[in-house]
Write a protein that holds these residues in place. Structure first.
Motif, PDB file in Angstrom:
ATOM      1  N   THR A 151       0.743  -1.176  -0.029  1.00  0.00           N
ATOM      2  CA  THR A 151      -0.088  -0.195  -0.065  1.00  0.00           C
ATOM      3  C   THR A 151       0.776   1.267  -0.078  1.00  0.00           C
ATOM      4  O   THR A 151       1.675   1.412   0.780  1.00  0.00           O
ATOM      5  N   VAL A 152       0.714   2.077  -0.766  1.00  0.00           N
ATOM      6  CA  VAL A 152       1.653   3.396  -0.846  1.00  0.00           C
ATOM      7  C   VAL A 152       0.541   4.535  -0.966  1.00  0.00           C
ATOM      8  O   VAL A 152      -0.601   4.582  -1.694  1.00  0.00           O
ATOM      9  N   GLY A 162       4.215  13.016   3.836  1.00  0.00           N
ATOM     10  CA  GLY A 162       5.169  12.287   3.098  1.00  0.00           C
ATOM     11  C   GLY A 162       4.589  11.290   2.277  1.00  0.00           C
ATOM     12  O   GLY A 162       3.500  11.030   1.963  1.00  0.00           O
ATOM     13  N   VAL A 163       5.478  10.538   1.636  1.00  0.00           N
ATOM     14  CA  VAL A 163       4.942   9.330   0.990  1.00  0.00           C
ATOM     15  C   VAL A 163       5.064   8.025   1.853  1.00  0.00           C
ATOM     16  O   VAL A 163       6.169   7.993   2.585  1.00  0.00           O
ATOM     17  N   ARG A 164       4.023   7.193   1.982  1.00  0.00           N
ATOM     18  CA  ARG A 164       3.798   6.140   3.285  1.00  0.00           C
ATOM     19  C   ARG A 164       4.058   4.760   2.403  1.00  0.00           C
ATOM     20  O   ARG A 164       3.015   4.749   1.417  1.00  0.00           O
ATOM     21  N   ILE A 165       4.669   4.113   2.903  1.00  0.00           N
ATOM     22  CA  ILE A 165       4.871   2.638   1.917  1.00  0.00           C
ATOM     23  C   ILE A 165       4.522   1.448   3.327  1.00  0.00           C
ATOM     24  O   ILE A 165       5.190   1.652   4.056  1.00  0.00           O
ATOM     25  N   ARG A 166       3.908   0.557   2.985  1.00  0.00           N
ATOM     26  CA  ARG A 166       3.579  -0.458   4.075  1.00  0.00           C
ATOM     27  C   ARG A 166       3.313  -1.682   3.001  1.00  0.00           C
ATOM     28  O   ARG A 166       2.586  -1.862   2.109  1.00  0.00           O
ATOM     29  N   PHE A 167       4.232  -2.874   3.473  1.00  0.00           N
ATOM     30  CA  PHE A 167       4.284  -3.993   2.763  1.00  0.00           C
ATOM     31  C   PHE A 167       3.791  -4.967   3.749  1.00  0.00           C
ATOM     32  O   PHE A 167       4.592  -5.587   4.705  1.00  0.00           O
ATOM     33  N   HIS A 224       5.508  -5.301   7.204  1.00  0.00           N
ATOM     34  CA  HIS A 224       5.465  -4.010   7.931  1.00  0.00           C
ATOM     35  C   HIS A 224       4.157  -3.920   8.729  1.00  0.00           C
ATOM     36  O   HIS A 224       3.260  -3.928   8.022  1.00  0.00           O
ATOM     37  N   LEU A 225       4.150  -3.961  10.195  1.00  0.00           N
ATOM     38  CA  LEU A 225       3.162  -3.539  10.833  1.00  0.00           C
ATOM     39  C   LEU A 225       2.722  -2.170  10.655  1.00  0.00           C
ATOM     40  O   LEU A 225       1.386  -2.094  10.957  1.00  0.00           O
ATOM     41  N   SER A 226       3.483  -1.226  10.289  1.00  0.00           N
ATOM     42  CA  SER A 226       3.144   0.178  10.288  1.00  0.00           C
ATOM     43  C   SER A 226       3.980   0.640   9.006  1.00  0.00           C
ATOM     44  O   SER A 226       5.088   0.115   8.611  1.00  0.00           O
TER      45      SER A 226
END
Length: 158
Positions: free
Chosen positions: A66-67, A73-78, A82-84
């Motif tokens: 999820t981007v 900023g730019v947030r990236i969660r895999f 990544h829990l956050s």
């Protein structure tokens, strides 16, 4: 105040949906499970082997990238690695550019990939946005909507 999807300038969620990948994963699962069944294998070794194969299958089934582009900023969660979300502050970004790339040749595959000059997050396809950062580390974010992602980052930066 809680943040919602409407707070984002851009949001994209991607999953592993490549037919060849799922064919490979299911094939390996059937091969391992079938060979254990035919050989009548039992005991902890067989159970652990099958559990590992099923765990990998489940990992790919639930994994998602999820981007989001937000004012901070730019947030990236895999997920589930990544829990956050990881955040790249807009002030750290010198340039954002939509690019075509080869996941295997340029980054050694899909997922979270480290290279000598930075990191890549990619799930499928061969398009993304490369961020040139002030710390000289490059970040590639794979996207099915690379032009929209680049435009959203540029709008948020100004």
């Amino acid at each position: 105040m809680s943040e919602t999807a409407t707070d984002a300038h851009f949001r994209e969620t991607q999953r592993f949906r490549q037919p060849w990948l799922w064919g490979l994963l299911l094939g390996v699962t059937l091969l391992v499970g079938g060979s254990l069944y035919v050989e009548g294998a039992s005991g902890p070794g067989a159970a652990i082997g099958l559990a590992v194969v099923v765990a990998v299958l489940v990992l790919f089934a639930v994994a998602k990238l999820t981007v989001e582009v937000r004012d901070d900023g730019v947030r990236i969660r895999f997920f589930p690695l990544h829990l956050s979300a990881r955040r790249v502050p807009l002030g750290e970004i010198e340039r954002a550019e939509a690019v075509e790339y080869s996941p295997i040749r340029d980054y050694g595959g899909w997922g979270i990939r480290w290279t000598g000059g930075g990191k890549a997050y990619n799930v499928s396809g061969s398009e993304g946005v490369r961020l040139d950062r002030r710390d000289a580390n490059e970040l590639l974010i794979g996207s099915q909507r690379a032009d929209e992602l680049e435009a959203a980052i540029e709008r948020a930066r100004w």
